[in-house]
Design an enzyme around this catalytic site. Structure first.
Site, short mmCIF file in Angstrom:
data_model
loop_
_atom_site.label_atom_id
_atom_site.label_comp_id
_atom_site.label_asym_id
_atom_site.label_seq_id
_atom_site.Cartn_x
_atom_site.Cartn_y
_atom_site.Cartn_z
N LYS A 1 0.83 -1.22 0.00
CA LYS A 1 0.00 0.00 0.00
C LYS A 1 0.86 1.26 0.00
O LYS A 1 0.67 2.17 -0.80
CB LYS A 1 -0.93 0.03 1.24
CG LYS A 1 -1.92 -1.09 1.31
CD LYS A 1 -2.83 -0.97 2.52
CE LYS A 1 -2.11 -1.07 3.86
NZ LYS A 1 -1.47 -2.37 4.11
N ARG B 1 -10.31 1.28 7.22
CA ARG B 1 -10.06 -0.12 7.60
C ARG B 1 -11.26 -0.76 8.27
O ARG B 1 -11.20 -1.92 8.66
CB ARG B 1 -8.90 -0.18 8.59
CG ARG B 1 -7.58 -0.24 7.90
CD ARG B 1 -6.51 -0.38 8.94
NE ARG B 1 -5.40 0.37 8.48
CZ ARG B 1 -4.21 -0.15 8.27
NH1 ARG B 1 -3.97 -1.39 8.54
NH2 ARG B 1 -3.24 0.61 7.81
N ARG C 1 11.62 -5.78 5.31
CA ARG C 1 11.38 -4.33 5.18
C ARG C 1 12.25 -3.57 6.17
O ARG C 1 12.43 -3.98 7.32
CB ARG C 1 9.91 -4.00 5.45
CG ARG C 1 9.68 -2.48 5.50
CD ARG C 1 8.25 -2.10 5.44
NE ARG C 1 7.45 -2.63 6.54
CZ ARG C 1 6.13 -2.51 6.60
NH1 ARG C 1 5.48 -1.88 5.64
NH2 ARG C 1 5.46 -3.01 7.61
N ARG D 1 -2.22 -8.80 12.80
CA ARG D 1 -2.63 -7.77 11.82
C ARG D 1 -3.37 -8.42 10.66
O ARG D 1 -4.34 -7.86 10.14
CB ARG D 1 -1.39 -7.01 11.29
CG ARG D 1 -0.83 -6.00 12.30
CD ARG D 1 0.65 -5.73 12.09
NE ARG D 1 0.97 -5.06 10.85
CZ ARG D 1 2.21 -5.01 10.33
NH1 ARG D 1 3.23 -5.59 10.97
NH2 ARG D 1 2.42 -4.37 9.22
P1 AP5 Z 1 4.80 -1.60 1.95
O1 AP5 Z 1 4.52 -0.73 0.78
O2 AP5 Z 1 5.51 -1.00 3.11
O3 AP5 Z 1 3.47 -2.37 2.41
P2 AP5 Z 1 2.18 -1.82 3.17
O4 AP5 Z 1 0.99 -2.47 2.52
O5 AP5 Z 1 2.20 -0.35 3.27
O6 AP5 Z 1 2.40 -2.53 4.56
P3 AP5 Z 1 2.18 -1.96 6.04
O7 AP5 Z 1 2.84 -2.95 6.95
O8 AP5 Z 1 2.58 -0.54 6.15
O9 AP5 Z 1 0.64 -2.09 6.17
P4 AP5 Z 1 -0.18 -2.10 7.46
O10 AP5 Z 1 -1.54 -1.91 6.98
O11 AP5 Z 1 0.04 -3.30 8.32
O12 AP5 Z 1 0.48 -0.91 8.32
P5 AP5 Z 1 0.12 0.64 8.47
O13 AP5 Z 1 1.38 1.36 8.65
O14 AP5 Z 1 -0.81 1.07 7.44
O15 AP5 Z 1 5.65 -2.87 1.39
C1 AP5 Z 1 6.13 -3.86 2.30
C2 AP5 Z 1 7.57 -4.25 1.91
O16 AP5 Z 1 7.54 -4.85 0.61
C3 AP5 Z 1 8.52 -3.06 1.79
O17 AP5 Z 1 9.79 -3.48 2.21
C4 AP5 Z 1 8.55 -2.74 0.27
O18 AP5 Z 1 9.78 -2.16 -0.15
C5 AP5 Z 1 8.35 -4.13 -0.32
N1 AP5 Z 1 7.59 -4.13 -1.58
C6 AP5 Z 1 6.51 -3.38 -1.90
N2 AP5 Z 1 6.05 -3.70 -3.12
C7 AP5 Z 1 6.89 -4.67 -3.60
C8 AP5 Z 1 6.92 -5.43 -4.80
N3 AP5 Z 1 6.02 -5.23 -5.80
N4 AP5 Z 1 7.90 -6.35 -4.95
C9 AP5 Z 1 8.81 -6.57 -3.97
N5 AP5 Z 1 8.83 -5.89 -2.80
C10 AP5 Z 1 7.87 -4.95 -2.62
O19 AP5 Z 1 -0.65 0.62 9.86
C11 AP5 Z 1 0.04 0.26 11.04
C12 AP5 Z 1 -0.94 0.16 12.19
O20 AP5 Z 1 -1.54 1.45 12.43
C13 AP5 Z 1 -2.13 -0.79 11.98
O21 AP5 Z 1 -1.81 -2.13 12.29
C14 AP5 Z 1 -3.16 -0.18 12.94
O22 AP5 Z 1 -2.89 -0.57 14.27
C15 AP5 Z 1 -2.90 1.33 12.80
N6 AP5 Z 1 -3.75 1.94 11.77
C16 AP5 Z 1 -3.36 2.46 10.57
N7 AP5 Z 1 -4.42 2.91 9.87
C17 AP5 Z 1 -5.50 2.67 10.65
C18 AP5 Z 1 -6.91 2.87 10.46
N8 AP5 Z 1 -7.41 3.40 9.33
N9 AP5 Z 1 -7.74 2.51 11.46
C19 AP5 Z 1 -7.28 1.97 12.61
N10 AP5 Z 1 -5.97 1.73 12.84
C20 AP5 Z 1 -5.10 2.07 11.87
MG MG Z 2 2.43 1.01 4.83
#
Ligand code: AP5
Ligand code: MG
Length: 223
Positions: A13, A88, A127, A171
């Protein structure tokens, strides 16, 4: 362009939201990044968010919805935004529609990035994120030029606290239970675009852009 990016943890994402924001010249708004900044600054909201994030649970809707409302009302979001990791829950999706409708605005598309569970674990285990600017790397697919150092700002790279097997597992459970209904919500509205997160980062980006641009051309044709 007003877009939301949905997908399981590690689906890509943040990576794709950042490229889309650059392509459409609009802000990349990541709720996860906003929470991590608040945690690093040790604000009251950061401390509350940390209690949930560290366990792999969602931050409560009442905090998250207000935070996003305020952020998308800022002037830089006037002509568009790419929302990463929001909504979410179905409640967050409904509230986003209401906030936009009050301004006579609408969402262009909700993009779901699909990725299998084995690859999710591989991506999150490798990552690394910048402690200062938040830039994201991957030890295999997107390594920094100098190990452990951010290419963009020279700060140290670390592993996110929630990127451990136990928290990733939680998660993913939360994603299936609370966020998958959001996919059905957008599907019913006819605004869901499903794309594979497999393959090269730039290839995934090009596929998304092609789908978005083809659809907007078709929409223009029909007017
Ligand atoms: P990356 O792009 O970082 O993936 P991502 O989908 O952003 O993963 P996240 O772990 O950030 O998602 P998440 O939803 O768990 O966490 P968030 O921070 O939103 O890619 C991952 C890795 O793969 C990287 O190393 C990248 O380089 C690599 N990669 C990417 N594409 C690739 C490809 N095509 N090929 C190879 N490698 C690739 O949320 C964290 C926490 O915050 C949540 O758990 C929750 O507690 C809270 N939170 C956030 N938003 C909300 C909400 N709306 N409501 C309630 N709680 C929330
Ligand atoms: Mg992210």
């Amino acid at each position: 362009m007003r877009l939301v990016i949905l997908g399981a943890p590690g689906a890509g994402k943040g990576t794709q939201a950042s490229l889309l924001a650059e392509f459409y010249h609009c802000p990349h708004v990541s709720t996860g990044d906003i929470f991590r900044k608040a945690i690093a600054e040790d604000t009251q909201m950061g401390r509350e968010a940390d209690r949930h994030i560290s366990q792999g649970r969602l931050v409560p809707d009442e905090i998250t919805i207000e935070l996003v409302k305020q952020r998308i009302e800022e002037p830089d979001c006037q002509y568009g935004f790419v929302l990463d990791g929001y909504p979410r829950t179905q409640n967050q999706a409904v509230r986003l529609d209401e906030i936009l409708r009050q301004k006579c605005l609408y969402l262009n598309k909700a993009i779901q990035i699909e990725l299998g569970e084995d690859e999710i674990y591989r991506r999150l285990a490798n990552r690394r994120v910048c402690t200062d600017c938040g830039a994201t790397y991957h030890l295999d697919s997107l390594p920094p030029k100098t190990p452990g150092i951010c290419d963009l700002c020279g700060s140290a790279l670390i592993q996110r606290d929630d990127d451990n097997d136990e928290t990733i597992k939680e998660r993913i459970i939360v994603y299936h239970k609370l966020t998958e209904p959001v996919l059905s919500y957008y599907k019913k509205q006819g605004s869901l675009l499903v794309t594979s997160g497999e393959g090269d980062i730039l290839d995934v980006h090009k596929t998304i852009i092609n789908s978005l641009e083809t659809r907007s051309l078709r929409a223009n044709d029909s007017h």
